[in-house]
Structures are given as C-alpha cells and as structure tokens.
Design a protein around this motif. Sequence first.
Motif, mmCIF file in Angstrom:
data_model
loop_
_atom_site.group_PDB
_atom_site.id
_atom_site.type_symbol
_atom_site.label_atom_id
_atom_site.label_comp_id
_atom_site.label_asym_id
_atom_site.label_seq_id
_atom_site.Cartn_x
_atom_site.Cartn_y
_atom_site.Cartn_z
ATOM 1 N N ILE A 282 0.996 -1.118 0.421
ATOM 2 C CA ILE A 282 0.121 0.045 0.234
ATOM 3 C C ILE A 282 0.530 0.942 0.085
ATOM 4 O O ILE A 282 1.578 1.610 1.081
ATOM 5 C CB ILE A 282 -1.047 -0.118 1.658
ATOM 6 N N VAL A 283 0.648 2.526 -0.639
ATOM 7 C CA VAL A 283 1.213 3.184 -1.251
ATOM 8 C C VAL A 283 0.173 4.568 -0.988
ATOM 9 O O VAL A 283 -0.869 4.861 -1.337
ATOM 10 C CB VAL A 283 1.749 3.713 -2.473
ATOM 11 N N PHE A 294 -1.577 6.887 5.716
ATOM 12 C CA PHE A 294 -0.720 5.905 6.678
ATOM 13 C C PHE A 294 -0.396 5.006 7.933
ATOM 14 O O PHE A 294 0.730 4.136 8.082
ATOM 15 C CB PHE A 294 -0.239 7.352 7.002
ATOM 16 N N VAL A 296 -2.168 2.312 7.323
ATOM 17 C CA VAL A 296 -1.471 0.657 6.510
ATOM 18 C C VAL A 296 -0.856 1.276 5.874
ATOM 19 O O VAL A 296 -0.300 0.014 4.551
ATOM 20 C CB VAL A 296 -3.167 0.507 6.541
ATOM 21 N N ALA A 297 -0.186 1.864 5.681
ATOM 22 C CA ALA A 297 0.618 2.343 4.307
ATOM 23 C C ALA A 297 1.871 2.013 4.581
ATOM 24 O O ALA A 297 2.954 1.816 5.283
ATOM 25 C CB ALA A 297 0.871 4.188 3.588
ATOM 26 N N ASP A 298 2.573 0.915 3.191
ATOM 27 C CA ASP A 298 4.239 0.554 3.487
ATOM 28 C C ASP A 298 4.955 1.378 2.629
ATOM 29 O O ASP A 298 6.417 1.509 3.337
ATOM 30 C CB ASP A 298 3.921 -0.598 2.598
ATOM 31 N N TYR A 299 4.710 2.663 2.248
ATOM 32 C CA TYR A 299 5.215 3.751 1.567
ATOM 33 C C TYR A 299 4.202 5.136 1.447
ATOM 34 O O TYR A 299 3.005 4.185 1.513
ATOM 35 C CB TYR A 299 5.850 3.366 0.076
ATOM 36 N N GLY A 300 4.971 5.909 1.976
ATOM 37 C CA GLY A 300 4.146 7.011 1.678
ATOM 38 C C GLY A 300 4.826 8.324 1.324
ATOM 39 O O GLY A 300 6.278 8.295 1.197
#
Lengths: 322, 250
Positions: A282-283, A294, A296-300
């Motif tokens: 997830i981005v 954010f 649950v995000a892997d990248y952002g």
Amino acid sequence: MNILVYFEERNGQVRKPSFEAIEAAKSLGATSVSAVIVGANTSAAITDQAKKAGANKIVVVDDARFGEYSSNAAAKAVAEVAKQINADVVIIPATTRGKDLAPRVAVRLEAGYIPDVTQFSTEGGKIVATHPVYAGKANVTMEVTTAKKVFSTRPNLWKASKDGSSEAAVESSSVSFDESDFSDRVKELSLSQGKLDVAEADMIVTGGRGMKGPENWGLIENLAAAFGAATGASRAVVDAGWRPHGEQVGQTGKTVSPSLYVAVAVSGAIQHLAGMSSSKTIVAINKDPNAPIFAVADYGIVGDAFEVLPHLAEEIKKIRAH
Amino acid sequence: MKIFVCVSHVPDTTTKVNVAGDGRSLDPAGVKFILNPYDEFAVEEALKLKEKNGGEVIAVSVGADPAKEAIRQALAMGADRGILIKGDKSDAFSVAEMLAATIKANSPEIVLMGKQSIDFDGMEVAPMLSELTGMPSATVVVGLTIEGGKAIAEREVEGGKEKIELSMPCIIAAQKGLNEPRYPSLPNIMKAKQKPIEEVASTASGARTAVVTMTKPEKKRVGKILKVESDAKATAHELAKLLHEEAKLI
C-alpha cells in the motif's frame, strides 16, 4: 479428491480467475482436476486456452441457448457435470458471474458453500477455507459440513495456472435443458472500452476527496497509466458524482486485494481501509501526515498530490521504459 | 402487486470489529446495528413499485428479536407490514431456506433484497433463494423495469453492465445506484410503531457450513513514509526507486 473448476468465458477469452481457480484446486491436493466450460458453439480457440491450464480434463457443455447466458441454466450444467464426474469439490471463481452461479450449484448438489475464499488449508484431511467478513475487518475460517463442497475463490490471490506441459483431453457432455431452465437471460453486455475493473486489477490507483474535483482526475488516470493500473475512487468521490460507483473501493463498494494499491488524497476512513487493507503493498500520498491511511501504508509521501503526482508518473514511466 | 423485501440487521459500517470470547463471532458490545445499507435500495425500489402499481410491501427478516429494528426501519420508510422469521441467521443456506418457506406461503410477485449483507458479505442468499423457489433472480442490480410480464434488470459486471431478462415472479438483489433511498419522516417513524410484525418459526433443516475461528487480519507494514521538503520531484524519485528496488513492483 476429484475437483471440478468452472471456466468463465467472455468475448472469446477464458477469464484469468478461472486459471487461478485451477491453481487453488491443485493446492488442495486434488487427484484429478476437471474444468467445465458452458457456452454456445464453444470454439476450439476457447478450449485451446483451457487445454493448457493444467487440468486433467475439459468438459464442454454446449447449447445454442447459451448465446444468451443464463445463471439458472448454467447452474444446472455445472451441477450435472459435477455429478457425472463424481466431483467431491466444485471451485468457481468469485467473479460477479461466479458469485451468482456458485450458490446455485451448491443448492443443486445439496452441498455447503463458502464464498469468496482467500486462502485454503487442509487440516487432518479437512478443508478449511478463509473468508473475509465485515468488508475485511475480520476473517473467518470455515468448514463445509456436507460431503460435497462448493467454494468460490477471490480473484488475484492464486497465480494463474498455465503449465502447458500436457494437453488435457476435451470431452463434451450432454445435459438436457428445458425452456424453463432459461428463466433468466443476458440480453445485452456493454463494456467500457479498455477499462480495467478494480475488482480484478493487479494494481490500483485510487483518488479521494483531496483531488478537489473531477476536473483533476486526469492526474489520477495519468499515474494509473504509468503503472498500468486500474483507477479507483473513495466513497466521498462517488457520492459527489465525480466517478461512477463501479470504481468505489470500500465497505459499500468493492473489496480489493491487488499487489499494489496507491491511495492518493484519500484520508482513510474505516470503511475505506476495510476494503483495501488486504492489498499486498500500500502506497499513500496525502498532505496530512496524520491521515489514517498512513497507518496501513508500506510506503508513502506526505505532500501535495497536485505537486507529487506528475513527477511520480514520470519517474514510474522512466523505470518501466527500461 | 404483492412485494416482498428481505432486510437484515447488521453492524454499522463504522464498527470496529472485536472478536467475542468464543473466538468465532463478533463481540456485539458497543456495536450499533442498522438496516443493511444495500437493503435500503431494495426497500426504496419496493416502495416505488407499490406507488406505480398499487399493492402491498412486506418486509421480512431472519433473526432474533433485535432484527425487528431492521423491519421497523423498512416500515418507517413506508413498508406496510413485517414478518420476522425467528431462526439462526449464521448460515446462508438456512436463511435462504427460511425465506423460501415464507415466500412460498405468501406468493409475492417480486422479491427484493440487498446484493449482500455487510456482515458476512457472502452474496449467496438471492441465488440460493432462486434455486429453492424456482423464481429467477438477478444480482448486483442497478436498474429495473417491469413490463409485459417480464423484468429487465441492469446489473454491474466487471468493466461494464449487462441487461438480464427475467420471467416473473422474480428475485432482485440491489446494488448501490439502483435509486436514492428516502429518509423516513417523523410521522412515518411514529406510524411504523403501529404496523404489525408477524412472527413465524424457523423451518431450517440444518447448517451446511460452520465457522471455526474469527480473527482480525494482522499485517506487518514497511512503513517508509517520505516527506516533501522542498523538491517534490526528488521525493517522487525516491518513492519510485523504493517501489522498483525494494518492493520490486515495477
């Protein structure tokens, strides 16, 4: 264990989730996997696609009346073939068509049915299937308590089987239909040209209310095109009429599990998170560092989507061009 | 026109799910239950059909006493009366069996329901009910017209729409977009309290599935969040690099 898999055909193509269902069937330790195709004048072009999918046998049920697909008549066909080959388990891809067909087949076989399975395990010879509930806020593991079992498998979670090492034999099966079996008929199918559906896409770029208006959707589409992704929308965006409901991701939209989910200017309401948090990567791009997305995000990127998106699309295109 | 609308009583979409002590069901503590959002489209469509053709709208639910709240909500929207089938709704086939028995006993000309209940999310009841009653069905319906003894249902499919012709009587499972559900007015909410809800006993023959465990999904996230300091291009470059080299997605 004898397993029958339903192969869904549309516009001359066997749809990808059908191949994934073969892989799911093999993971259950099937001794024999058969695939059933139901259609009108099923061409060699279609059976050729099926032959190389790694099934032991392809069974074709052909009737001119399937020129107008009928869920009721297709259920009869699949259930009859399941009886003829003495299938212990029937697996149907959990597509829109499959989710309508599978419960019918289960009733006809007096079998228990577990919908939209995301994972199988076998424990002491028993099949345990995982099914997400509350739009993915929880998972239940379930067992079918009848001798015959029917499952539908969620698209995108098994790899598509196309081993091609051996060609399966193609047989035709005779199922006799009454006119009353065709009590529902598809009269018309209209597809939006070249649009990937979020429910089946391997990559999705979703825009939220922070995109400010439909006139800015080109930025989302441009990034999606760079990735080769489908476009999704948050509920706020759909309710505002910027995008059609078919693109909505979340609890009252579609639940998705792609390899890559990019949420742009989506704050991440609990209903939205429920629909996408099973995505593999997830981005998130949002200017509010405290946006729940954010978590649950892997990248952002914390930043303004209007500034970031054109650059990101360029960078992705550059990498993919190599 | 005798119109049946099947409604279910489900946790609100804002619910934070906690697993109960038995390890296989929802802990209902602090959970607000509502009329299933997809059923609201079914109720609205039922009321529109009644406004056009006359007749009666009957809201049916399966469950224990609290399920009457979902029926009351349908009555407040304008349904005429309710039926509560007092049975266990944890197995979809059992629910379909109970609804089928009530439908056969009442012979409605059309049965409407939401495409799925937002608790179990199975989308199974309408097709199963179709098999058990012999009435054709269409699911994920966003448009409905009835003419010349046939129903034309427009349904959403992957990447487009299809039109299905159904013989009547039929079963329609509604998707968001079918209509704009009305809000119950205060006088109608008051009136709904006086409308009858009949209770009938379960006719289910036994569950065909069993839940073993319920768990909350847990996933470790990488959690690399970059911040645009001054140069959005540089940050975009960095993210693209991570997706390429680390996540290996592009």
